[in-house]
Write a protein that holds these residues in place. Sequence first.
Motif, PDB file in Angstrom:
ATOM      1  N   ALA A 115       0.738  -1.245   0.227  1.00  0.00           N
ATOM      2  CA  ALA A 115      -0.071   0.092  -0.100  1.00  0.00           C
ATOM      3  C   ALA A 115       0.780   1.261  -0.004  1.00  0.00           C
ATOM      4  CB  ALA A 115      -1.048  -0.088   1.373  1.00  0.00           C
ATOM      5  N   LEU A 116       1.869   1.286   0.917  1.00  0.00           N
ATOM      6  CA  LEU A 116       2.544   2.650   0.924  1.00  0.00           C
ATOM      7  C   LEU A 116       3.525   2.714  -0.629  1.00  0.00           C
ATOM      8  CD1 LEU A 116       4.389   1.864   4.303  1.00  0.00           C
ATOM      9  CD2 LEU A 116       3.600   4.102   3.631  1.00  0.00           C
ATOM     10  N   GLY A 117       4.367   1.625  -0.888  1.00  0.00           N
ATOM     11  CA  GLY A 117       4.883   1.515  -1.929  1.00  0.00           C
ATOM     12  C   GLY A 117       4.207   2.087  -3.380  1.00  0.00           C
ATOM     13  N   SER A 118       2.810   1.462  -3.384  1.00  0.00           N
ATOM     14  CA  SER A 118       2.067   1.668  -4.610  1.00  0.00           C
ATOM     15  C   SER A 118       1.542   3.313  -4.563  1.00  0.00           C
ATOM     16  CB  SER A 118       0.889   0.688  -4.610  1.00  0.00           C
ATOM     17  OG  SER A 118       0.014   0.904  -3.507  1.00  0.00           O
ATOM     18  N   GLY A 119       1.630   3.753  -3.401  1.00  0.00           N
ATOM     19  CA  GLY A 119       1.135   5.123  -3.146  1.00  0.00           C
ATOM     20  C   GLY A 119       2.189   6.332  -4.039  1.00  0.00           C
ATOM     21  N   GLY A 120       3.306   5.920  -3.954  1.00  0.00           N
ATOM     22  CA  GLY A 120       4.386   6.522  -4.650  1.00  0.00           C
ATOM     23  C   GLY A 120       4.573   7.843  -4.211  1.00  0.00           C
ATOM     24  N   GLN A 160      -8.985   6.951  -2.756  1.00  0.00           N
ATOM     25  CA  GLN A 160      -8.925   6.171  -4.055  1.00  0.00           C
ATOM     26  C   GLN A 160      -7.797   4.964  -3.658  1.00  0.00           C
ATOM     27  OE1 GLN A 160     -10.268   7.021  -6.889  1.00  0.00           O
ATOM     28  NE2 GLN A 160     -11.410   8.363  -5.677  1.00  0.00           N
ATOM     29  N   GLY A 161      -7.333   4.798  -2.271  1.00  0.00           N
ATOM     30  CA  GLY A 161      -6.404   3.892  -2.196  1.00  0.00           C
ATOM     31  C   GLY A 161      -6.970   2.562  -2.196  1.00  0.00           C
ATOM     32  N   THR A 162      -6.483   1.749  -3.527  1.00  0.00           N
ATOM     33  CA  THR A 162      -7.098   0.423  -3.564  1.00  0.00           C
ATOM     34  C   THR A 162      -6.856  -0.523  -2.388  1.00  0.00           C
ATOM     35  OG1 THR A 162      -5.112  -0.283  -4.854  1.00  0.00           O
ATOM     36  CG2 THR A 162      -6.933   0.820  -6.078  1.00  0.00           C
ATOM     37  N   GLN A 163      -5.417  -0.492  -1.756  1.00  0.00           N
ATOM     38  CA  GLN A 163      -5.243  -1.481  -0.587  1.00  0.00           C
ATOM     39  C   GLN A 163      -6.047  -1.181   0.509  1.00  0.00           C
ATOM     40  OE1 GLN A 163      -3.341  -3.992  -2.344  1.00  0.00           O
ATOM     41  NE2 GLN A 163      -2.198  -4.031  -0.513  1.00  0.00           N
ATOM     42  N   SER A 164      -6.222   0.133   0.350  1.00  0.00           N
ATOM     43  CA  SER A 164      -7.091   0.043   1.865  1.00  0.00           C
ATOM     44  C   SER A 164      -8.594  -0.052   1.678  1.00  0.00           C
ATOM     45  CB  SER A 164      -7.014   1.990   2.191  1.00  0.00           C
ATOM     46  OG  SER A 164      -5.704   2.082   2.051  1.00  0.00           O
ATOM     47  N   HIS A 165      -9.090   0.368   0.376  1.00  0.00           N
ATOM     48  CA  HIS A 165     -10.448   0.309   0.462  1.00  0.00           C
ATOM     49  C   HIS A 165     -11.050  -0.957  -0.125  1.00  0.00           C
ATOM     50  CE1 HIS A 165     -11.662   4.330   1.251  1.00  0.00           C
ATOM     51  NE2 HIS A 165     -10.245   4.778   0.878  1.00  0.00           N
ATOM     52  N   LEU A 166     -10.218  -1.887  -0.540  1.00  0.00           N
ATOM     53  CA  LEU A 166     -10.566  -3.090  -1.119  1.00  0.00           C
ATOM     54  C   LEU A 166     -10.225  -4.178  -0.022  1.00  0.00           C
ATOM     55  CD1 LEU A 166      -9.505  -3.333  -4.812  1.00  0.00           C
ATOM     56  CD2 LEU A 166     -11.723  -2.864  -3.754  1.00  0.00           C
ATOM     57  N   ASN A 167      -9.692  -3.543   1.472  1.00  0.00           N
ATOM     58  CA  ASN A 167      -9.541  -4.584   2.282  1.00  0.00           C
ATOM     59  C   ASN A 167      -8.367  -5.285   2.497  1.00  0.00           C
ATOM     60  OD1 ASN A 167     -11.982  -3.430   3.540  1.00  0.00           O
ATOM     61  ND2 ASN A 167     -13.288  -5.182   2.760  1.00  0.00           N
ATOM     62  N   PHE A 168      -7.372  -4.837   1.656  1.00  0.00           N
ATOM     63  CA  PHE A 168      -6.098  -5.836   1.364  1.00  0.00           C
ATOM     64  C   PHE A 168      -5.333  -5.132   2.914  1.00  0.00           C
ATOM     65  CE2 PHE A 168      -7.286  -6.165  -2.977  1.00  0.00           C
ATOM     66  CZ  PHE A 168      -7.170  -7.305  -2.978  1.00  0.00           C
ATOM     67  N   LEU A 169      -5.344  -4.020   3.227  1.00  0.00           N
ATOM     68  CA  LEU A 169      -4.893  -3.398   4.437  1.00  0.00           C
ATOM     69  C   LEU A 169      -5.658  -3.612   5.607  1.00  0.00           C
ATOM     70  CD1 LEU A 169      -2.199  -1.572   4.944  1.00  0.00           C
ATOM     71  CD2 LEU A 169      -3.901   0.161   5.006  1.00  0.00           C
ATOM     72  N   ARG A 214       7.675  -1.587  -8.200  1.00  0.00           N
ATOM     73  CA  ARG A 214       7.181  -2.586  -7.883  1.00  0.00           C
ATOM     74  C   ARG A 214       6.075  -2.943  -7.061  1.00  0.00           C
ATOM     75  NH1 ARG A 214       9.167  -6.758  -4.173  1.00  0.00           N
ATOM     76  NH2 ARG A 214      10.080  -5.546  -2.738  1.00  0.00           N
ATOM     77  N   TYR A 215       5.879  -2.072  -6.262  1.00  0.00           N
ATOM     78  CA  TYR A 215       4.883  -2.101  -5.162  1.00  0.00           C
ATOM     79  C   TYR A 215       3.629  -1.772  -5.937  1.00  0.00           C
ATOM     80  CZ  TYR A 215       7.738  -3.130  -1.226  1.00  0.00           C
ATOM     81  OH  TYR A 215       8.450  -3.748  -0.355  1.00  0.00           O
ATOM     82  N   ARG A 216       3.526  -0.923  -6.745  1.00  0.00           N
ATOM     83  CA  ARG A 216       2.337  -0.554  -7.672  1.00  0.00           C
ATOM     84  C   ARG A 216       1.877  -1.856  -8.418  1.00  0.00           C
ATOM     85  NH1 ARG A 216       4.855   4.220  -9.932  1.00  0.00           N
ATOM     86  NH2 ARG A 216       4.369   5.663  -8.164  1.00  0.00           N
ATOM     87  N   MET A 217       2.917  -2.610  -8.971  1.00  0.00           N
ATOM     88  CA  MET A 217       2.482  -3.775  -9.565  1.00  0.00           C
ATOM     89  C   MET A 217       1.942  -4.695  -8.738  1.00  0.00           C
ATOM     90  SD  MET A 217       5.109  -5.651 -12.053  1.00  0.00           S
ATOM     91  CE  MET A 217       5.430  -7.125 -11.041  1.00  0.00           C
ATOM     92  N   LEU A 218       2.510  -4.858  -7.480  1.00  0.00           N
ATOM     93  CA  LEU A 218       1.870  -6.019  -6.495  1.00  0.00           C
ATOM     94  C   LEU A 218       0.362  -5.353  -6.242  1.00  0.00           C
ATOM     95  CD1 LEU A 218       5.022  -6.570  -4.473  1.00  0.00           C
ATOM     96  CD2 LEU A 218       3.819  -8.092  -5.999  1.00  0.00           C
ATOM     97  N   ALA A 219       0.226  -4.164  -6.222  1.00  0.00           N
ATOM     98  CA  ALA A 219      -1.046  -3.442  -5.617  1.00  0.00           C
ATOM     99  C   ALA A 219      -2.062  -4.183  -6.797  1.00  0.00           C
ATOM    100  CB  ALA A 219      -1.057  -2.055  -5.787  1.00  0.00           C
TER     101      ALA A 219
END
Lengths: 387, 629
Positions: free
Chosen positions: A245-250, A258-267, B45-50
């Motif tokens: 989640a952190l890394g994909s936030g960039g 809009q956080g996908t990890q948060s809102h789709l319950n992965f987090l 990398r993490y974007r892809m994993l997400a």
Amino acid sequence: MTDVGFLADRLKRGDMTLSEKLRQVSWSLVFWLCAIATIGFFMLYSAANASLDPWTTRQAIRFGLGLFMLLTIAMIDIRLVMRYAYPFYAFVFALLIFVEVRGVVGGGAQRWIDLGIVNLQPSELMKVAVVLALARYFHRLSLEDTGRPTFLIVPLLIVIVPVMLILRQPDLGTSLMVVLGAGALFFMAGVRLWKFIALILAALAAIPITWPMLAGYQQNRILTFLNPERDPLGAGYHILQSKIALGSGGLFGKGFMQGTQSHLNFLPERQTDFIFTMLAEEFGMVGGLILIGLYAIVLIYGFAIALRCRHQFGRLVAIGVTTTFFLYVFINVAMVMGLIPVVGVPLPLISYGGTAIITIMMCMGLLMSVYVHRDVQLGVHGGYDDG
Amino acid sequence: MIINRDNDRIHLFHRRAALLGGGQALLVSALVGRMYYLQVTEADRYRMLAEENRINLRLLPPTRGRVLDRFGEALAVNRQKFRVLIVSEKTRDVASTLDALAAVIDLSEYDRGRVQKEVRRRRSFVPVTVRENLNWEEMASIQVNAPDLPGVIVDEGLTRHYPQAQTAAHVLGYVSSVDEDDLTGDPLLQLPGFRIGKAGVEQKFDLALRGAGGTSQVEVNALGRVIRELERKEGQAGADLMLTLDERLQRFASERLGAESAASVVMDIHTGEVLVMTSTPSYDPNAFNRGLTQREWNALSGDPRAPMTNKAISGQYSPGSTFKMIVAMTALEQGAISPDQTVYCKGHTDLGSRRFHCWEKRGHGPMNMVQAIAQSCDVYFYDVAKRVGVDRIADMARRFGLGETTAVGLAGERGGLIPTEAWKRETVGESWQQGDTYNVGIGQGYVLTTPLQLAVMAARLSTGLAVEPVLTRQVMIDGTVIQRPPQVFEAVTIDPAHIAIVRRGMFEVLNGARGTARASKLKSKDVQMSGKTGTTQVKRITMAQREAGLPDSDQVPWKERNHALFVAYAPEDNPRYALSVIVEHGGGSSAVAAPIARDIMTEVLRLDPSRKPRLNEDRVAETQPGVPA
């Protein structure tokens, strides 16, 4: 704020009227705390998928009450605080024993006391109580006395006994915070550095003894931290999802709500322990840096207040509560970023939950009281110069 | 004193506050560094994993192409099927909803138990199948009672259906669920419930009929619940396949063969198109799609008449007297005998101590070639076979398509066997004997052929061209029709005069005064059929039996009776259709095979599918691909 009758006879003896004290309050610090809390409200709104229920509204009410408590404590004469430091410690210690005994007798793991709007955990209050008790103890101790090992027995007991109780609960995060907060006070009081090193070595030597005392899940968390691949679907899963989640936030994030990890319950636990992750996912590194910057401002205020205080008790209290605040922030953020094992420590003023708000606002209230009463003359036992 | 003491403490406090503050600042910068590492250095990398977490790729199975007969009549189609599912989170109580459902459709106790168990195991939003293969009435009554059935949904799918059931089962083959060995890497094969062709045309053209799967990208949450569809790429429906078969003739032939263990092939000799390819008894390919029960499987595989085998291409039989045309043409080509030269038949001929009998014990007397074919004189062909030798006969047989698989290319097709001297040396390990040649001369011994090969032989005899059989006419993909280019056949290398003599003999078989199948000539005045009988021994007849007199065929056990064969083409003056029939253990050719051949050919000529379009040929355009016709 007008009804402060119970303070009246103290104020008569003090130097300031109530309105003078209110003018002394650092309103800019209050502003920064409100700014952090407001960020928290937005994050809780997002965590609930664009809803004020169930978290934002209740959190706002608690913060409002917390603010009131902060200002109330700030008004309390620092001499009174010092005089009641030991009784307060004894009271919290009794509460800790009480929930411990009830937990054993009741067979359940209920380690808190229901106060209606919040559940009070005695172990949380203990963070404050230990700071006050140690500050009072070291206040009357000269540097020469501090150098003598015999004078360190009492303060060590003040720390170790409640920590053992909290560890039994078992609550690793709180124990750690109490120990580290107390350590900061020992350090500031002038305890020699080699004694810390000796203590750390002793603690390392004690690992084989304490390891069996940890609960299974705590052992797992430490082992998983040391080797995350050990359990990718269990405990390691949470931290992996948090890092994703952190890394994909960039750099700039995915946008509010809009956080996908948060809102789709992965987090997991996105409204409590992992709320920093959600913020950094939705607002990126920029958002995370802004929040950390705000926390840094609060910490700088804490240090500045400690340095400007004219009495040792106030200095130690200010450093103690500031370090406690720092520990909250550091442990939580380091945990969600996978720097340290998963320990349940909330992010101050952001994470949902009542107990932490009480502790934090109490800390900030004490800090503010130190600031308001920074120039008060303080004797060895809390009088003007009764030492 | 106090002031002094405090001053020391203040100095120390300031120093240590700087250290503590510095330490905290260091730790905070560690956090910032970690944040930079995660969110900038490793961000991609993490974007892809997400994305991998969030996006689920689902396969959309394509609609399998239809299989049609030459006039567009449906042979294999997709039929709607309904199944009923239950979503536990949408129903208040699974048990009471199942009660309500049981009041509307049949629901076994077993199914109810299975559903309740599965509901507990699965997440509450996952639909659980309650019953499959609902009929239309059941589906409708569920829909009508929908208000009382919360969480019950009816799902519509497609299943393979063979409307002609047994009629063309062997050519069509069947579809069945995918086995471990079938996996090729096509992800479609991993789909639960996916069917692939396992035999016949369904197998040979499986890839074309299958089409290409589409994909649907959906966003899912951590529990796997679908949130929304992000992108959808439709697949390519399978191609429709039009066969050369004529469903009407196919059915007629199957019914004419009836309960016999038999096979028949009819070809258009100009195009090589196979109009009929039937093998009896047959099976219902729908049962394979549904899944056979153990009992059904045992019944099919244990039947001595081998319903699973396509005898038209997999059955190998001695051609018997139908092989005599090949022997005759070899003799003419070698100049071993002239057409008018006669051989005297006294009912048998001796080779050393062995005696070779003619089927006509009393003997045919003097026979020329046409007479020998018409009356199927064995002694004549012993004689000419001896004169030319087996290798020359084999060479001729190959020119007429015997001894190798045809171009049809269905799985399970056998090549038959045309023996040579070298073959026997290598395979049997013995040298070729004169007696072997005698046996080959009358199409017995080592010679083996399939009914399809015999039909090809008849087609080549009637045209003089190297006709190759084909089963497919055209392929239709998305409305584009790709027709098979017309086949151009080379001439068989043989003197046409030699073929003419043999064809004269075949004409006499049916139309001559003494022809072996004269009772089965066509009833039409204008059109004649030419053909050749063949009766092959299954069991060696001992000398003692022959002397005691041969029993009537209905008195010997079925398994020991002779095979009855017939090959033919018609019309004699302008041939268009070639045919072969074999009835296993049918007894005599003229009594059993020839009448069947006559009836089938009569029907072929009446419908004349190569020249007359079917009245409703435009139905191909009317019916949409993939929809039940």
